[in-house]
Design a protein around this motif. Structure first.
Motif, PDB file in Angstrom:
ATOM      1  N   GLY A 160       0.805  -1.231   0.000  1.00 18.68           N
ATOM      2  CA  GLY A 160       0.000   0.000   0.000  1.00 18.68           C
ATOM      3  C   GLY A 160       0.834   1.276   0.000  1.00 18.68           C
ATOM      4  O   GLY A 160       0.363   2.330   0.418  1.00 18.68           O
ATOM      5  N   GLY A 161       2.099   1.159  -0.470  1.00 19.31           N
ATOM      6  CA  GLY A 161       2.970   2.341  -0.548  1.00 19.31           C
ATOM      7  C   GLY A 161       3.634   2.709   0.780  1.00 19.31           C
ATOM      8  O   GLY A 161       4.280   3.760   0.899  1.00 19.31           O
ATOM      9  N   SER A 162       3.514   1.814   1.786  1.00 17.91           N
ATOM     10  CA  SER A 162       4.008   2.141   3.136  1.00 17.91           C
ATOM     11  C   SER A 162       5.526   2.327   3.166  1.00 17.91           C
ATOM     12  O   SER A 162       6.040   3.227   3.831  1.00 17.91           O
ATOM     13  N   ARG A 163       6.233   1.473   2.445  1.00 20.71           N
ATOM     14  CA  ARG A 163       7.708   1.537   2.467  1.00 20.71           C
ATOM     15  C   ARG A 163       8.203   2.839   1.816  1.00 20.71           C
ATOM     16  O   ARG A 163       9.112   3.493   2.302  1.00 20.71           O
ATOM     17  N   LEU A 164       7.570   3.200   0.686  1.00 22.21           N
ATOM     18  CA  LEU A 164       7.978   4.418  -0.032  1.00 22.21           C
ATOM     19  C   LEU A 164       7.708   5.664   0.818  1.00 22.21           C
ATOM     20  O   LEU A 164       8.500   6.602   0.810  1.00 22.21           O
ATOM     21  N   ARG A 165       6.594   5.655   1.564  1.00 21.12           N
ATOM     22  CA  ARG A 165       6.292   6.786   2.453  1.00 21.12           C
ATOM     23  C   ARG A 165       7.371   6.923   3.529  1.00 21.12           C
ATOM     24  O   ARG A 165       7.799   8.022   3.862  1.00 21.12           O
ATOM     25  N   GLU A 166       7.809   5.765   4.052  1.00 20.17           N
ATOM     26  CA  GLU A 166       8.888   5.738   5.057  1.00 20.17           C
ATOM     27  C   GLU A 166      10.175   6.339   4.490  1.00 20.17           C
ATOM     28  O   GLU A 166      10.838   7.160   5.125  1.00 20.17           O
ATOM     29  N   VAL A 167      10.509   5.903   3.283  1.00 16.26           N
ATOM     30  CA  VAL A 167      11.716   6.395   2.601  1.00 16.26           C
ATOM     31  C   VAL A 167      11.622   7.913   2.432  1.00 16.26           C
ATOM     32  O   VAL A 167      12.573   8.648   2.717  1.00 16.26           O
ATOM     33  N   GLY A 168      10.461   8.374   1.987  1.00 13.67           N
ATOM     34  CA  GLY A 168      10.245   9.803   1.760  1.00 13.67           C
ATOM     35  C   GLY A 168      10.378  10.617   3.027  1.00 13.67           C
ATOM     36  O   GLY A 168      11.021  11.679   3.045  1.00 13.67           O
ATOM     37  N   THR A 169       9.801  10.127   4.120  1.00 16.54           N
ATOM     38  CA  THR A 169       9.867  10.842   5.402  1.00 16.54           C
ATOM     39  C   THR A 169      11.306  10.960   5.892  1.00 16.54           C
ATOM     40  O   THR A 169      11.767  12.034   6.288  1.00 16.54           O
ATOM     41  N   THR A 170      12.035   9.833   5.862  1.00 18.65           N
ATOM     42  CA  THR A 170      13.433   9.814   6.332  1.00 18.65           C
ATOM     43  C   THR A 170      14.299  10.728   5.473  1.00 18.65           C
ATOM     44  O   THR A 170      15.083  11.529   5.990  1.00 18.65           O
ATOM     45  N   ALA A 171      14.172  10.578   4.139  1.00 15.88           N
ATOM     46  CA  ALA A 171      15.005  11.376   3.224  1.00 15.88           C
ATOM     47  C   ALA A 171      14.683  12.862   3.342  1.00 15.88           C
ATOM     48  O   ALA A 171      15.583  13.702   3.313  1.00 15.88           O
ATOM     49  N   ARG A 172      13.398  13.186   3.491  1.00 18.26           N
ATOM     50  CA  ARG A 172      12.986  14.600   3.547  1.00 18.26           C
ATOM     51  C   ARG A 172      13.631  15.316   4.734  1.00 18.26           C
ATOM     52  O   ARG A 172      14.059  16.464   4.611  1.00 18.26           O
ATOM     53  N   GLU A 173      13.732  14.635   5.863  1.00 15.52           N
ATOM     54  CA  GLU A 173      14.359  15.247   7.052  1.00 15.52           C
ATOM     55  C   GLU A 173      15.802  15.658   6.751  1.00 15.52           C
ATOM     56  O   GLU A 173      16.239  16.759   7.076  1.00 15.52           O
ATOM     57  N   GLY A 174      16.548  14.741   6.111  1.00 20.66           N
ATOM     58  CA  GLY A 174      17.947  15.026   5.763  1.00 20.66           C
ATOM     59  C   GLY A 174      18.067  16.131   4.729  1.00 20.66           C
ATOM     60  O   GLY A 174      18.954  16.998   4.820  1.00 20.66           O
ATOM     61  N   ILE A 175      17.142  16.140   3.746  1.00 22.02           N
ATOM     62  CA  ILE A 175      17.180  17.147   2.673  1.00 22.02           C
ATOM     63  C   ILE A 175      16.854  18.530   3.239  1.00 22.02           C
ATOM     64  O   ILE A 175      17.474  19.526   2.883  1.00 22.02           O
ATOM     65  N   GLU A 176      15.854  18.591   4.137  1.00 24.98           N
ATOM     66  CA  GLU A 176      15.485  19.881   4.741  1.00 24.98           C
ATOM     67  C   GLU A 176      16.631  20.449   5.573  1.00 24.98           C
ATOM     68  O   GLU A 176      16.883  21.651   5.567  1.00 24.98           O
ATOM     69  N   LYS A 177      17.357  19.559   6.259  1.00 27.38           N
ATOM     70  CA  LYS A 177      18.521  20.004   7.033  1.00 27.38           C
ATOM     71  C   LYS A 177      19.601  20.543   6.093  1.00 27.38           C
ATOM     72  O   LYS A 177      20.228  21.565   6.342  1.00 27.38           O
ATOM     73  N   LEU A 178      19.795  19.844   4.981  1.00 22.38           N
ATOM     74  CA  LEU A 178      20.805  20.241   3.991  1.00 22.38           C
ATOM     75  C   LEU A 178      20.464  21.601   3.359  1.00 22.38           C
ATOM     76  O   LEU A 178      21.333  22.472   3.225  1.00 22.38           O
ATOM     77  N   LEU A 179      19.200  21.789   2.972  1.00 20.46           N
ATOM     78  CA  LEU A 179      18.788  23.010   2.273  1.00 20.46           C
ATOM     79  C   LEU A 179      18.409  24.149   3.216  1.00 20.46           C
ATOM     80  O   LEU A 179      18.348  25.300   2.798  1.00 20.46           O
TER      81      LEU A 179
END
Length: 309
Positions: free
Chosen positions: A260-279
C-alpha cells in the motif's frame, strides 16, 4: 590561526578499502557532519565525495571512494576505475581494514594494488584499523599483527568512527603526510559535492535501509527537478523536489514501494528530514519508482542515470 605556508599543511587524502570497511562512516566522523551516505549494505558509495576537515595546523580534503571489489558488472568495473584514478591524484592514502573481520582475499587484492602504487608513485599509505568498538583488546591486537604483515605501511592507526575513539589521531597522522600549503577551501566549507548529488544520496540511503541484500547494487536515484514553490510567503519557502528511483526488476519495485505504498512513504519521510537540514528549508518530496531493466550492464542506461565516468 596560523596558515603560513611554511607550517600549514593542506592536501588530498583518500580512504580505500573493500566494501563496507567503514570508509564513509570515518569520513563523516572526521568532518563532523554527514557528507557521505552510510549503510550496513556494502557498495553504497558511488561518487568520490569530498569531505573537508579544517584544523589549526592543516586542512584535509577527504576523498571517499567506492569499495574496491572483484567486479561482476560494467558498473562494478567503472567503480574500480574511479578508485584507481583517484589514488593517482591524492597526497596520502588511508587503507581501511575493519577490526571485526579477518584480513581476507579482498584486503590482499587491495594491498597488492597499493604496493604497486607505493613502488611507482612513492605514495604514503596509512593502514587504518576501523570498527575497534566491535572487538575486545585481544582480537584487536591479533588484527593489528595481521595488518602489519599485509604490507609496508607508513603507519597503522586503530580507531572507531562510531565511538569517536582515536578519530583525532587518524586526522593528525593523515595531516602529517600532506604537503606544506595554504588552505584549499574556506573554513566553513565541509564538502564540494553539488547539492543535487547529496540529495540523491540521502534518498538512496533511506531506500537502502532494511531491504534485501540484492537491492543496493540495483538502486539508482535521479533528481529530475528542484524548483521553489510559487506564491509562498518569503519567510515560509517550500522547495518542490521531484525524484525518480530506478531499480532493475518489477519485483524490486514492489519491495521499494511496500504494501500500500508504506515503504515508499517511510523512505520519503526519512530522506525529507535530511534534505530539509541540507537546504535549510521545507521540502515537498515527490518520489517515483521506475524499472530500468539491467541498467548496471548497459552503457547507455549508465549514462542516463548519471554514471558518466
Amino acid at each position: 590561526m596560523n596558515t603560513d605556508e611554511s607550517t600549514y599543511r593542506a592536501g588530498f587524502a583518500c580512504l580505500v578499502g573493500r566494501p563496507n570497511a567503514g570508509k564513509s562512516t570515518l569520513t563523516n566522523a572526521l568532518v563532523g557532519e554527514k557528507v557521505a551516505i552510510t549503510s550496513s549494505k556494502p557498495q553504497t558509495t558511488r561518487h568520490t565525495i569530498r569531505g573537508i576537515l579544517t584544523k589549526d595546523d592543516g586542512q584535509i580534503v577527504l576523498v571517499d571512494t567506492p569499495g574496491l571489489h572483484k567486479p561482476r558488472t560494467l558498473l562494478g568495473e567503472r567503480l574500480n576505475d574511479v578508485v584507481r584514478e583517484t589514488l593517482l591524484d591524492v597526497d596520502v592514502i588511508g587503507f581501511c581494514l575493519p577490526a571485526d573481520q579477518k584480513v581476507g582475499p579482498g584486503d590482499q587484492y587491495i594491498a597488492k594494488d597499493l604496493a604497486e602504487l607505493q613502488r611507482v608513485r612513492r605514495k604514503p599509505v596509512v593502514a587504518i584499523v576501523t570498527k575497534t568498538d566491535k572487538v575486545d583488546r585481544e582480537r584487536l591486537a591479533e588484527h593489528l599483527i595481521e595488518v602489519d604483515r599485509l604490507g609496508e605501511w607508513a603507519e597503522i592507526v586503530p580507531c572507531s568512527a562510531v565511538s569517536g575513539r582515536q578519530v583525532e589521531d587518524v586526522a593528525k597522522v593523515l595531516t602529517s603526510y600532506l604537503p606544506p600549503s595554504p588552505k584549499l577551501y574556506p573554513d566553513d566549507v565541509l564538502t564540494d559535492e553539488p547539492q543535487i548529488v547529496m540529495i540523491a544520496e540521502l534518498i538512496r540511503e533511506a531506500a537502502l535501509e532494511g531491504v534485501r541484500d540484492e537491492l543496493p547494487h540495483s538502486l539508482a536515484v535521479v533528481v529530475e527537478e528542484m524548483v521553489p514553490r510559487e506564491g509562498r510567503p518569503e519567510d515560509k519557502p517550500l522547495m518542490d523536489v521531484r525524484v525518480n528511483v530506478f531499480v532493475e526488476r518489477s519485483s524490486q519495485k514492489a519491495i521499494i514501494i511496500g504494501r500500500g505504498g508504506s515503504r515508499l512513504r517511510e523512505v520519503g519521510t526519512t530522506a525529507r528530514e535530511g534534505i530539509e537540514k541540507l537546504l535549510g528549508q521545507k521540502v515537498y518530496l515527490d518520489l517515483h519508482v521506475k524499472v530500468a531493466k539491467d541498467w548496471q550492464r548497459d552503457p547507455k542506461q549508465l549514462g542516463k542515470l548519471g554514471f558518466n565516468f
